[in-house]
Design a protein around this motif. Structure first.
Motif, PDB file in Angstrom:
ATOM      1  N   UNK A  51       0.634  -1.091  -0.162  1.00 14.96           N
ATOM      2  CA  UNK A  51      -0.009   0.145   0.092  1.00 14.96           C
ATOM      3  C   UNK A  51       0.972   1.311  -0.172  1.00 14.96           C
ATOM      4  N   UNK A  52       2.024   1.178   0.638  1.00 16.23           N
ATOM      5  CA  UNK A  52       2.914   2.536   0.730  1.00 16.23           C
ATOM      6  C   UNK A  52       3.380   2.595  -0.661  1.00 16.23           C
ATOM      7  N   UNK A  77     -10.583   9.383 -10.104  1.00 20.71           N
ATOM      8  CA  UNK A  77     -11.189   8.469  -9.181  1.00 20.71           C
ATOM      9  C   UNK A  77     -11.233   7.117  -9.827  1.00 20.71           C
ATOM     10  N   UNK A  78     -11.037   7.120 -11.178  1.00 25.92           N
ATOM     11  CA  UNK A  78     -10.884   5.775 -11.782  1.00 25.92           C
ATOM     12  C   UNK A  78      -9.653   5.307 -11.357  1.00 25.92           C
ATOM     13  N   UNK A  79      -8.559   6.135 -11.656  1.00 24.27           N
ATOM     14  CA  UNK A  79      -7.063   5.882 -11.012  1.00 24.27           C
ATOM     15  C   UNK A  79      -7.124   5.326  -9.652  1.00 24.27           C
ATOM     16  N   UNK A  83      -6.206   1.609  -8.473  1.00 26.63           N
ATOM     17  CA  UNK A  83      -4.667   1.261  -7.670  1.00 26.63           C
ATOM     18  C   UNK A  83      -5.018   0.663  -6.542  1.00 26.63           C
ATOM     19  N   UNK A  84      -6.678   0.620  -6.058  1.00 28.13           N
ATOM     20  CA  UNK A  84      -6.667   0.035  -4.880  1.00 28.13           C
ATOM     21  C   UNK A  84      -6.987  -1.650  -5.252  1.00 28.13           C
ATOM     22  N   UNK A  85      -7.443  -1.860  -6.355  1.00 28.60           N
ATOM     23  CA  UNK A  85      -7.724  -3.204  -6.599  1.00 28.60           C
ATOM     24  C   UNK A  85      -6.391  -3.630  -7.303  1.00 28.60           C
ATOM     25  N   UNK A  86      -5.579  -3.140  -7.953  1.00 22.82           N
ATOM     26  CA  UNK A  86      -4.175  -3.471  -8.347  1.00 22.82           C
ATOM     27  C   UNK A  86      -3.475  -3.782  -7.034  1.00 22.82           C
ATOM     28  N   UNK A  87      -3.442  -2.973  -5.925  1.00 24.43           N
ATOM     29  CA  UNK A  87      -2.730  -3.509  -4.791  1.00 24.43           C
ATOM     30  C   UNK A  87      -3.040  -4.597  -4.214  1.00 24.43           C
ATOM     31  N   UNK A  88      -4.212  -5.054  -4.215  1.00 23.53           N
ATOM     32  CA  UNK A  88      -4.675  -6.280  -3.692  1.00 23.53           C
ATOM     33  C   UNK A  88      -4.447  -7.460  -4.508  1.00 23.53           C
ATOM     34  N   UNK A  89      -4.428  -7.353  -5.754  1.00 22.73           N
ATOM     35  CA  UNK A  89      -4.139  -8.235  -6.754  1.00 22.73           C
ATOM     36  C   UNK A  89      -2.598  -8.298  -6.792  1.00 22.73           C
ATOM     37  N   UNK A  90      -1.816  -7.552  -6.415  1.00 23.63           N
ATOM     38  CA  UNK A  90      -0.464  -7.527  -6.588  1.00 23.63           C
ATOM     39  C   UNK A  90      -0.027  -8.495  -5.218  1.00 23.63           C
ATOM     40  N   UNK A  91      -0.822  -8.505  -3.987  1.00 23.82           N
ATOM     41  CA  UNK A  91      -0.817  -8.580  -2.865  1.00 23.82           C
ATOM     42  C   UNK A  91      -1.064 -10.365  -2.669  1.00 23.82           C
ATOM     43  N   UNK A  92      -1.650 -10.956  -3.651  1.00 21.58           N
ATOM     44  CA  UNK A  92      -2.004 -12.236  -3.524  1.00 21.58           C
ATOM     45  C   UNK A  92      -1.084 -13.259  -3.722  1.00 21.58           C
ATOM     46  N   UNK A  93       0.157 -13.057  -4.611  1.00 23.40           N
ATOM     47  CA  UNK A  93       1.120 -14.165  -4.634  1.00 23.40           C
ATOM     48  C   UNK A  93       2.066 -13.799  -3.344  1.00 23.40           C
ATOM     49  N   UNK A  94       2.471 -12.847  -3.064  1.00 22.60           N
ATOM     50  CA  UNK A  94       3.282 -13.021  -1.586  1.00 22.60           C
ATOM     51  C   UNK A  94       2.315 -13.559  -0.463  1.00 22.60           C
ATOM     52  N   UNK A  95       1.229 -13.034  -0.474  1.00 21.46           N
ATOM     53  CA  UNK A  95       0.384 -13.684   0.410  1.00 21.46           C
ATOM     54  C   UNK A  95       0.435 -15.101   0.538  1.00 21.46           C
ATOM     55  N   UNK A  96       0.195 -15.560  -0.613  1.00 21.09           N
ATOM     56  CA  UNK A  96       0.242 -17.170  -0.816  1.00 21.09           C
ATOM     57  C   UNK A  96       1.540 -17.741  -0.310  1.00 21.09           C
ATOM     58  N   UNK A  97       2.598 -17.206  -0.538  1.00 19.95           N
ATOM     59  CA  UNK A  97       3.862 -17.390  -0.187  1.00 19.95           C
ATOM     60  C   UNK A  97       3.948 -17.535   1.275  1.00 19.95           C
TER      61      UNK A  97
END
Length: 111
Positions: A51-52, A77-79, A83-97
């Motif tokens: 998020x940072x 607002x779209x950006x 960005x919020x959606x992108x942050x959580x998608x980016x978090x999924x693989x590290x979270x799984x690890x």
């Protein structure tokens, strides 16, 4: 089309950076576990880091948009939403690890 390719490249780069960061910080996470932390807490730390990174990226993006005088409320607002959606998608693989780590493995700190 080029922007989608660049977005994919940047996404993969961020995910790879986070995966390497997690791998290099296994000992740190092990110490955290020994002091009473939980795997969920480690996941939160990694999420906050992502998020940072995204907030910094948004700040730079808004500075560029403002300098080019293409500022628009709808675009902003779209950006932010993407960005919020992108942050959580980016978090999924590290979270799984992180979820697949065993406490013994973290405490040992092996690479």
């Amino acid at each position: 089309m080029i922007s989608i390719i660049i977005l994919l490249f940047v996404s993969l780069s961020i995910i790879q950076f986070m995966m390497n960061s997690i791998q290099n910080r296994k000992r740190e996470f092990g110490i955290y576990i020994l002091n009473g932390g939980r795997i969920v807490d480690i996941s939160k730390i990694v999420l906050y880091e992502i998020i940072i990174y995204m907030v910094v990226a948004l700040t730079v993006l808004f500075a560029i948009v403002n300098a080019l005088n293409i500022f628009n409320l709808n675009t902003t607002l779209i950006i932010i939403g993407l960005t919020i959606v992108y942050s959580f998608i980016t978090f999924l693989l590290p979270y799984k690890k992180i979820k697949n780590f065993e406490v013994k493995e973290l405490i040992k700190g092996d690479e």
